[in-house]
Design a protein around this motif. Structure first.
Motif, PDB file in Angstrom:
ATOM      1  N   ILE A   1      50.323  26.943  44.277  1.00  0.00           N
ATOM      2  CA  ILE A   1      50.105  27.333  42.876  1.00  0.00           C
ATOM      3  C   ILE A   1      48.953  28.325  42.835  1.00  0.00           C
ATOM      4  CG2 ILE A   1      48.654  25.281  42.499  1.00  0.00           C
ATOM      5  CD1 ILE A   1      49.613  25.324  39.550  1.00  0.00           C
ATOM      6  N   GLU A   2      49.133  29.367  42.062  1.00  0.00           N
ATOM      7  CA  GLU A   2      48.141  30.438  42.042  1.00  0.00           C
ATOM      8  C   GLU A   2      48.145  31.107  40.685  1.00  0.00           C
ATOM      9  OE1 GLU A   2      46.995  33.284  45.630  1.00  0.00           O
ATOM     10  OE2 GLU A   2      48.902  33.868  44.718  1.00  0.00           O
ATOM     11  N   SER A   3      46.966  31.520  40.257  1.00  0.00           N
ATOM     12  CA  SER A   3      46.866  32.260  39.006  1.00  0.00           C
ATOM     13  C   SER A   3      45.810  33.336  39.160  1.00  0.00           C
ATOM     14  CB  SER A   3      46.503  31.328  37.858  1.00  0.00           C
ATOM     15  OG  SER A   3      46.595  32.020  36.639  1.00  0.00           O
ATOM     16  N   PRO A   4      46.192  34.606  38.981  1.00  0.00           N
ATOM     17  CA  PRO A   4      45.200  35.672  39.114  1.00  0.00           C
ATOM     18  C   PRO A   4      44.206  35.645  37.968  1.00  0.00           C
ATOM     19  CG  PRO A   4      47.286  36.554  38.320  1.00  0.00           C
ATOM     20  CD  PRO A   4      47.524  35.108  38.622  1.00  0.00           C
ATOM     21  N   PHE A   5      43.023  36.194  38.221  1.00  0.00           N
ATOM     22  CA  PHE A   5      42.021  36.266  37.167  1.00  0.00           C
ATOM     23  C   PHE A   5      42.528  37.199  36.068  1.00  0.00           C
ATOM     24  CE2 PHE A   5      38.239  37.588  34.959  1.00  0.00           C
ATOM     25  CZ  PHE A   5      37.518  36.416  34.883  1.00  0.00           C
ATOM     26  N   PRO A   6      42.601  36.721  34.824  1.00  0.00           N
ATOM     27  CA  PRO A   6      43.198  37.539  33.763  1.00  0.00           C
ATOM     28  C   PRO A   6      42.277  38.639  33.249  1.00  0.00           C
ATOM     29  CG  PRO A   6      42.436  35.455  32.863  1.00  0.00           C
ATOM     30  CD  PRO A   6      42.178  35.402  34.340  1.00  0.00           C
ATOM     31  N   PRO A   7      42.775  39.869  33.161  1.00  0.00           N
ATOM     32  CA  PRO A   7      41.969  40.940  32.565  1.00  0.00           C
ATOM     33  C   PRO A   7      41.854  40.740  31.053  1.00  0.00           C
ATOM     34  CG  PRO A   7      44.176  41.737  33.080  1.00  0.00           C
ATOM     35  CD  PRO A   7      44.098  40.339  33.608  1.00  0.00           C
ATOM     36  N   PRO A   8      40.872  41.378  30.409  1.00  0.00           N
ATOM     37  CA  PRO A   8      40.640  41.162  28.971  1.00  0.00           C
ATOM     38  C   PRO A   8      41.839  41.510  28.090  1.00  0.00           C
ATOM     39  CG  PRO A   8      38.851  42.434  29.946  1.00  0.00           C
ATOM     40  CD  PRO A   8      39.903  42.306  30.994  1.00  0.00           C
ATOM     41  N   TRP A   9      42.649  42.487  28.511  1.00  0.00           N
ATOM     42  CA  TRP A   9      43.773  42.947  27.682  1.00  0.00           C
ATOM     43  C   TRP A   9      45.044  42.124  27.885  1.00  0.00           C
ATOM     44  CZ3 TRP A   9      41.378  45.624  31.588  1.00  0.00           C
ATOM     45  CH2 TRP A   9      42.082  45.714  32.788  1.00  0.00           C
TER      46      TRP A   9
ATOM     47  N   TRP B   1      36.955  36.063  27.443  1.00  0.00           N
ATOM     48  CA  TRP B   1      36.330  37.377  27.498  1.00  0.00           C
ATOM     49  C   TRP B   1      35.596  37.708  26.200  1.00  0.00           C
ATOM     50  CZ3 TRP B   1      35.442  40.673  31.360  1.00  0.00           C
ATOM     51  CH2 TRP B   1      36.161  40.529  32.540  1.00  0.00           C
ATOM     52  N   PHE B   2      36.165  37.256  25.082  1.00  0.00           N
ATOM     53  CA  PHE B   2      35.615  37.660  23.785  1.00  0.00           C
ATOM     54  C   PHE B   2      35.098  36.458  23.023  1.00  0.00           C
ATOM     55  CE2 PHE B   2      38.920  40.738  24.945  1.00  0.00           C
ATOM     56  CZ  PHE B   2      38.107  41.843  25.113  1.00  0.00           C
ATOM     57  N   LYS B   3      33.978  35.943  23.484  1.00  0.00           N
ATOM     58  CA  LYS B   3      33.293  34.889  22.754  1.00  0.00           C
ATOM     59  C   LYS B   3      31.874  35.381  22.503  1.00  0.00           C
ATOM     60  CE  LYS B   3      31.843  32.373  26.882  1.00  0.00           C
ATOM     61  NZ  LYS B   3      31.875  31.110  27.617  1.00  0.00           N
ATOM     62  N   PRO B   4      31.257  34.925  21.411  1.00  0.00           N
ATOM     63  CA  PRO B   4      29.945  35.480  21.062  1.00  0.00           C
ATOM     64  C   PRO B   4      28.818  34.967  21.955  1.00  0.00           C
ATOM     65  CG  PRO B   4      30.591  33.777  19.504  1.00  0.00           C
ATOM     66  CD  PRO B   4      31.748  33.963  20.442  1.00  0.00           C
TER      67      PRO B   4
END
Length: 202
Positions: free
Chosen positions: A34-42, A79-82
C-alpha cells in the motif's frame, strides 16, 4: 483477490473525511503493498495505491488498520490551514506575483524563495516521526469506532507493519517503522517503554 469488493469494503471502513478526500486505486505493478504519494497543494484527490495480489496475503484486521493509517496520514496533511508556514507560503506566492508584475527581479527571488522555504518546512513536518505516530494514533481511534479495542487495533497495526515488510521482501524495518513499532507495543501493553518525546519531535 477481486479488487472491487475489497475496495467497496475499505471505503465503508473509512471515516467520512477519508471518503471525501481519498481514492483507492488498484496498482498491481507496484512492489509496495500500500502506498500513497505526498499530495501536492492543487490535488483534488489523494490516491491510495494498493497491490491487491500482495494485499490479500495479509489478514483482514491488518488490512483494516493499514488502510485506516494511510487515510489518517493523508487527511492530516493540510496545506491551507491558518498557521505560520502556510501564511508564509501564501505571502511568498503573492509577493512573487506582485514583484514579477512590477519587474523587480530581486523581489521575485526573495518572495518566491521565502515561499519555497516555508513549503519545504510543511513537507518536512508532515513526514516527521511525530506526524507518523499521529497517523497511527488516528488509525487506532477510528478503529475503535469500527469494533476494535485500542489494544487490538495497536496489535493489528504493529503486525501489519511487520507483515508488509515480509510480503515486500524487505530484510527488515526502516528507522521510522521501528519507532512506530515501539510506540505501538507500548499502546498495546506489550512493552513498558514508549517513544521519548525527543525522538517523536524529529
Amino acid at each position: 483477490m477481486n479488487p472491487e469488493p475489497e475496495i467497496r469494503r475499505l471505503i465503508e471502513l473509512m471515516p467520512a473525511s477519508g471518503r471525501m478526500l481519498t481514492k483507492i486505486v488498484s496498482k498491481p505493478q507496484q512492489t509496495a503493498v500500500i502506498e500513497s504519494p505526498f499530495p501536492p497543494p492543487w490535488s483534488q484527490e489523494r490516491p491510495i495505491f494498493i497491490n491487491f495480489d500482495l494485499w490479500r496475503r495479509l489478514p483482514k484486521p491488518q488490512r483494516d488498520l493499514l488502510l485506516l493509517r494511510t487515510v489518517s496520514w493523508l487527511v492530516g496533511i493540510k496545506w491551507f490551514k491558518p498557521d505560520l508556514y502556510q501564511g508564509v507560503v501564501l505571502a511568498g506566492m503573492l509577493g512573487g506575483i506582485v514583484e514579477l508584475v512590477q519587474g523587480d527581479a530581486v523581489g521575485v527571488v526573495v518572495a518566491t524563495g521565502l515561499g519555497a522555504l516555508a513549503a519545504t518546512q510543511i513537507l518536512r513536518s508532515t513526514r516527521s516521526t511525530e506526524s507518523q505516530l499521529d497517523a497511527d494514533a488516528g488509525a487506532i481511534k477510528i478503529a475503535t469506532r469500527r469494533g476494535y479495542t485500542e489494544t487490538e487495533a495497536a496489535k493489528h497495526l504493529l503486525a501489519g507493519i511487520e507483515s508488509v515488510a515480509q510480503v515486500e521482501g524487505r530484510s527488515g524495518l526502516n528507522f521510522t517503522e521501528l519507532i512506530r513499532s515501539q510506540n505501538l507495543r507500548a499502546i498495546a501493553g506489550l512493552s513498558p517503554v514508549g517513544v521519548p518525546d525527543t525522538i517523536k519531535q524529529e
